[in-house]
Design a protein around this motif. Structure first.
Motif, PDB file in Angstrom:
ATOM      1  N   ILE A 113      -1.254  -8.276 -34.253  1.00 62.53           N
ATOM      2  CA  ILE A 113      -2.566  -7.640 -34.091  1.00 62.53           C
ATOM      3  C   ILE A 113      -3.227  -7.661 -35.450  1.00 62.53           C
ATOM      4  N   ASN A 114      -4.249  -8.487 -35.590  1.00 63.28           N
ATOM      5  CA  ASN A 114      -4.828  -8.780 -36.897  1.00 63.28           C
ATOM      6  C   ASN A 114      -6.315  -8.438 -36.917  1.00 63.28           C
ATOM      7  N   GLU A 115      -6.699  -7.460 -37.720  1.00 64.58           N
ATOM      8  CA  GLU A 115      -8.105  -7.084 -37.872  1.00 64.58           C
ATOM      9  C   GLU A 115      -8.741  -7.703 -39.123  1.00 64.58           C
ATOM     10  N   TRP A 161       0.108   2.956 -37.734  1.00 65.50           N
ATOM     11  CA  TRP A 161      -0.369   2.380 -38.987  1.00 65.50           C
ATOM     12  C   TRP A 161      -0.004   0.894 -39.020  1.00 65.50           C
ATOM     13  N   PRO A 162      -0.852   0.021 -39.586  1.00 67.74           N
ATOM     14  CA  PRO A 162      -2.031   0.303 -40.392  1.00 67.74           C
ATOM     15  C   PRO A 162      -3.347   0.312 -39.626  1.00 67.74           C
ATOM     16  N   LEU A 163      -3.307   0.093 -38.285  1.00 70.18           N
ATOM     17  CA  LEU A 163      -4.563   0.130 -37.548  1.00 70.18           C
ATOM     18  C   LEU A 163      -5.091   1.546 -37.410  1.00 70.18           C
ATOM     19  N   SER A 164      -4.196   2.506 -37.283  1.00 70.54           N
ATOM     20  CA  SER A 164      -4.633   3.890 -37.144  1.00 70.54           C
ATOM     21  C   SER A 164      -4.585   4.590 -38.497  1.00 70.54           C
ATOM     22  N   ASN A 165      -5.485   5.568 -38.659  1.00 74.24           N
ATOM     23  CA  ASN A 165      -5.529   6.364 -39.877  1.00 74.24           C
ATOM     24  C   ASN A 165      -6.061   7.751 -39.529  1.00 74.24           C
ATOM     25  N   ASP A 166      -6.396   8.571 -40.521  1.00 68.55           N
ATOM     26  CA  ASP A 166      -6.799   9.950 -40.258  1.00 68.55           C
ATOM     27  C   ASP A 166      -8.055  10.054 -39.406  1.00 68.55           C
ATOM     28  N   SER A 167      -8.950   9.089 -39.483  1.00 71.69           N
ATOM     29  CA  SER A 167     -10.175   9.144 -38.694  1.00 71.69           C
ATOM     30  C   SER A 167     -10.105   8.282 -37.443  1.00 71.69           C
ATOM     31  N   ARG A 168      -9.191   7.311 -37.411  1.00 68.33           N
ATOM     32  CA  ARG A 168      -9.064   6.417 -36.253  1.00 68.33           C
ATOM     33  C   ARG A 168      -7.636   6.511 -35.726  1.00 68.33           C
ATOM     34  N   SER A 169      -7.382   7.513 -34.900  1.00 64.69           N
ATOM     35  CA  SER A 169      -6.056   7.704 -34.321  1.00 64.69           C
ATOM     36  C   SER A 169      -5.817   6.672 -33.217  1.00 64.69           C
ATOM     37  N   LYS A 170      -4.606   6.710 -32.651  1.00 67.02           N
ATOM     38  CA  LYS A 170      -4.189   5.656 -31.721  1.00 67.02           C
ATOM     39  C   LYS A 170      -5.137   5.482 -30.540  1.00 67.02           C
ATOM     40  N   GLN A 171      -5.762   6.586 -30.078  1.00 67.32           N
ATOM     41  CA  GLN A 171      -6.606   6.498 -28.882  1.00 67.32           C
ATOM     42  C   GLN A 171      -7.869   5.671 -29.095  1.00 67.32           C
ATOM     43  N   PHE A 172      -8.200   5.352 -30.356  1.00 65.25           N
ATOM     44  CA  PHE A 172      -9.419   4.608 -30.645  1.00 65.25           C
ATOM     45  C   PHE A 172      -9.193   3.117 -30.896  1.00 65.25           C
ATOM     46  N   LEU A 173      -7.956   2.660 -30.867  1.00 63.74           N
ATOM     47  CA  LEU A 173      -7.672   1.262 -31.157  1.00 63.74           C
ATOM     48  C   LEU A 173      -8.040   0.377 -29.961  1.00 63.74           C
ATOM     49  N   LYS A 174      -8.893  -0.598 -30.170  1.00 65.91           N
ATOM     50  CA  LYS A 174      -9.351  -1.462 -29.082  1.00 65.91           C
ATOM     51  C   LYS A 174      -8.393  -2.641 -28.928  1.00 65.91           C
ATOM     52  N   VAL A 175      -7.263  -2.366 -28.303  1.00 67.64           N
ATOM     53  CA  VAL A 175      -6.225  -3.386 -28.137  1.00 67.64           C
ATOM     54  C   VAL A 175      -5.861  -3.619 -26.668  1.00 67.64           C
ATOM     55  N   LEU A 176      -6.361  -2.799 -25.751  1.00 70.72           N
ATOM     56  CA  LEU A 176      -6.052  -2.950 -24.332  1.00 70.72           C
ATOM     57  C   LEU A 176      -7.097  -3.827 -23.661  1.00 70.72           C
ATOM     58  N   GLU A 177      -6.676  -4.655 -22.722  1.00 69.54           N
ATOM     59  CA  GLU A 177      -7.622  -5.497 -21.997  1.00 69.54           C
ATOM     60  C   GLU A 177      -8.452  -4.649 -21.042  1.00 69.54           C
ATOM     61  N   ASP A 178      -9.746  -4.980 -20.933  1.00 69.17           N
ATOM     62  CA  ASP A 178     -10.646  -4.190 -20.091  1.00 69.17           C
ATOM     63  C   ASP A 178     -10.918  -4.811 -18.729  1.00 69.17           C
ATOM     64  N   GLY A 179     -10.249  -5.941 -18.419  1.00 69.41           N
ATOM     65  CA  GLY A 179     -10.445  -6.580 -17.119  1.00 69.41           C
ATOM     66  C   GLY A 179     -11.612  -7.536 -17.078  1.00 69.41           C
ATOM     67  N   GLU A 180     -12.408  -7.596 -18.149  1.00 75.14           N
ATOM     68  CA  GLU A 180     -13.574  -8.482 -18.190  1.00 75.14           C
ATOM     69  C   GLU A 180     -13.498  -9.444 -19.374  1.00 75.14           C
ATOM     70  N   GLY A 181     -12.301  -9.632 -19.897  1.00 74.03           N
ATOM     71  CA  GLY A 181     -12.131 -10.537 -21.015  1.00 74.03           C
ATOM     72  C   GLY A 181     -12.301  -9.898 -22.376  1.00 74.03           C
ATOM     73  N   GLY A 182     -12.663  -8.640 -22.399  1.00 67.69           N
ATOM     74  CA  GLY A 182     -12.826  -7.927 -23.656  1.00 67.69           C
ATOM     75  C   GLY A 182     -11.679  -6.957 -23.891  1.00 67.69           C
ATOM     76  N   ARG A 183     -11.849  -6.099 -24.890  1.00 64.92           N
ATOM     77  CA  ARG A 183     -10.809  -5.119 -25.224  1.00 64.92           C
ATOM     78  C   ARG A 183     -11.408  -3.723 -25.309  1.00 64.92           C
ATOM     79  N   GLN A 184     -10.593  -2.764 -24.940  1.00 62.68           N
ATOM     80  CA  GLN A 184     -11.030  -1.377 -24.959  1.00 62.68           C
ATOM     81  C   GLN A 184      -9.938  -0.500 -25.556  1.00 62.68           C
ATOM     82  N   SER A 185     -10.325   0.697 -25.942  1.00 62.11           N
ATOM     83  CA  SER A 185      -9.375   1.648 -26.503  1.00 62.11           C
ATOM     84  C   SER A 185      -8.794   2.518 -25.384  1.00 62.11           C
ATOM     85  N   MET A 186      -7.787   3.297 -25.717  1.00 63.79           N
ATOM     86  CA  MET A 186      -7.184   4.213 -24.747  1.00 63.79           C
ATOM     87  C   MET A 186      -8.197   5.247 -24.271  1.00 63.79           C
TER      88      MET A 186
END
Length: 461
Positions: free
Chosen positions: A293-295, A15-40
């Motif tokens: 981490i600011n949304e 919390w506060p990025l995760s909630n009942d519908s958006r659990s930790k595996q859906f947070l797009k905070v990891l680098e994807d190797g192409e300059g963007g971000r991806q979730s777990m």
């Protein structure tokens, strides 16, 4: 081999990025190797693709997470929906029955279950195939993957092998018979376990499909999918580990040596976030080991403050010492009834901008909704609210009360209570939606059709 990926959790630890519908595996905070971000979950799904295992995988999840999974992995992913959250034993039992009675998978087939969010290297997925091989070579009821410990952790469970029970000369895969399990020992005990070649339990296990089907028969439960869905509440609300794994007589484990992390708390997750700032803001150089981490659309500035996690989303703002951050789950129990303020859906995403409940009893909720190009909302109506849409960007076509019309930036549309409506984005479209009514809940949606082609047919009939 078939794979069952478990996607659950209520989303309180991040919390506060995760909630009942958006659990930790859906947070797009990891680098994807192409300059963007991806979730777990996106990271793991890509790894399964590189290992050639995507086609063998299905995901077991709650109804609240279905659209998030479709949004991040695509609409073609195979999903098994739990009627209600009831821990891992019911979820795996339902998945096994689905594979058996709907997909026609043979009883001798090896089924491998794993969490949807392990942070591992690609060669971890080769161990899944080794596990299938071991299950074929042994009479084991359960097969496990254990992680070679790198330190005496008090956070993980341990798998203790029987001394001298390693692989036979005929096997090319390394494994040992399991003696016992020890859950989250103290550091001194953990050191002793490691000296006994104990491994971390990473929550990955395998069984022959018939083993679980027979367990359900023994418990007097149905083995046809539709019937088990109806009787789902009869399933014991407990973990698969406790209900099945720990009661099995013959369990084997194969060791994995490499990176494995449970990124379930802010202090562990930020170890894999290279930039100290994600989103708008400033973190000064003398703010050591601090992550922001600011949304939100407003900037956050941190000056000379070290070892902090600052996380901000429409759900709230967290400022915590990193070592204290795991306590957020307990603290957030006080806000159990808070509605999610941000969600991703199969058609796009929305963010709650404002919510007011007036003394007279009526409520007003304002959302910013983004519908992705080519996607559409369902054909639906509401019984307890009216809506006003203001298009702020993009272009789409809308069905309102059975009539089709084009809408674009600047248009304002009123949707009275009980009026059927839908929207398809011709290009990405953003709208401000103002809901007014006696009870503003997501459950106040009656869907008539989902696909745009069906919606047009319904309107024409």
């Amino acid at each position: 081999m078939k794979l069952i990926l478990l996607s659950g959790g209520s989303g309180k630890r991040l919390w506060p990025l995760s909630n009942d519908s958006r659990s930790k595996q859906f947070l797009k905070v990891l680098e994807d190797g192409e300059g963007g971000r991806q979730s777990m979950v996106q990271r793991v799904w890509q790894q399964l693709g590189r290992a050639g295992l995507q086609r063998e995988a299905c995901l077991a999840t709650s109804r609240a997470q279905v659209e998030m999974l479709q949004s991040q992995l695509g609409s073609g992913v195979e999903i098994i929906v739990e009627p209600q959250r009831r821990d891992t034993f019911p979820a795996i039992a339902l998945s096994a029955v689905y594979l058996y009675s709907i997909k026609g998978v043979a009883l001798q087939e090896t089924i491998v279950v794993l969490p949807v969010d392990p942070y591992v290297e690609d060669h971890f997925f080769g161990k899944l195939q080794e596990l299938e091989q071991i299950m074929g070579e042994t009479e084991a009821e359960i097969g496990l993957i254990g992680v070679q410990p790198t330190y005496p952790s008090e956070k993980y469970g341990y798998i203790v092998p029987e001394p001298g029970s390693g692989k036979t000369a005929q096997s090319s895969a390394e494994y040992a018979r399991v003696s016992r399990f020890t859950e989250k020992p103290r550091e001194e005990q953990a050191r002793e376990l490691i000296s006994q070649q104990a491994l971390w339990n990473c929550g990955v296990f395998a069984f022959r499909l018939g083993y679980v089907i027979n367990e359900l028969i023994r418990r007097g439960l149905p083995i046809q999918y539709d019937e088990l869905v109806k009787q789902y509440e009869r399933l014991e609300e407990t973990s698969f580990d406790y209900a099945v794994v720990e009661k099995a007589e013959h369990i084997v484990v194969t060791p994995y040596q490499g990176t494995w992390k449970d990124l379930g708390t802010w202090n562990t997750l930020t170890e894999e976030i290279r930039s100290p700032l994600v989103g708008k803001g400033i973190v000064t150089e003398d703010s050591l080991h601090t992550h922001v981490i600011n949304e939100l659309d407003i900037p956050i500035t941190v000056l000379g403050a070290s070892n902090l996690i600052v996380a901000a989303s429409p759900d709230g703002i967290l400022v915590s010492d990193k070592e204290a951050s795991p306590r957020v789950k307990e603290v957030m129990k006080k806000l159990e009834d808070q509605r999610p303020m941000y969600e991703e859906r199969r058609w796009g995403r929305y963010r709650v901008l404002d919510y007011v409940k007036y003394p007279e009893g009526y409520e007003v909720l304002t959302k910013r909704i983004c519908v992705s190009k080519g996607c559409n909302l369902s054909y639906q109506y509401h019984s307890k609210r009216s809506e006003v849409w203001t298009v702020i960007a993009g272009e789409g076509e809308m069905v309102l009360g059975g009539e089709l019309r084009r809408i674009t930036a600047g248009d304002v549309v009123a949707i009275p209570v009980g009026t059927l409506h839908s929207l398809r984005a011709l290009q990405e479209i953003e709208i401000i939606e103002v809901q007014t009514g006696s009870e503003l809940i997501e459950e106040d949606i009656v869907r008539i059709a989902m696909k745009w082609e069906e919606i047009i047919q319904v309107c024409a009939s």
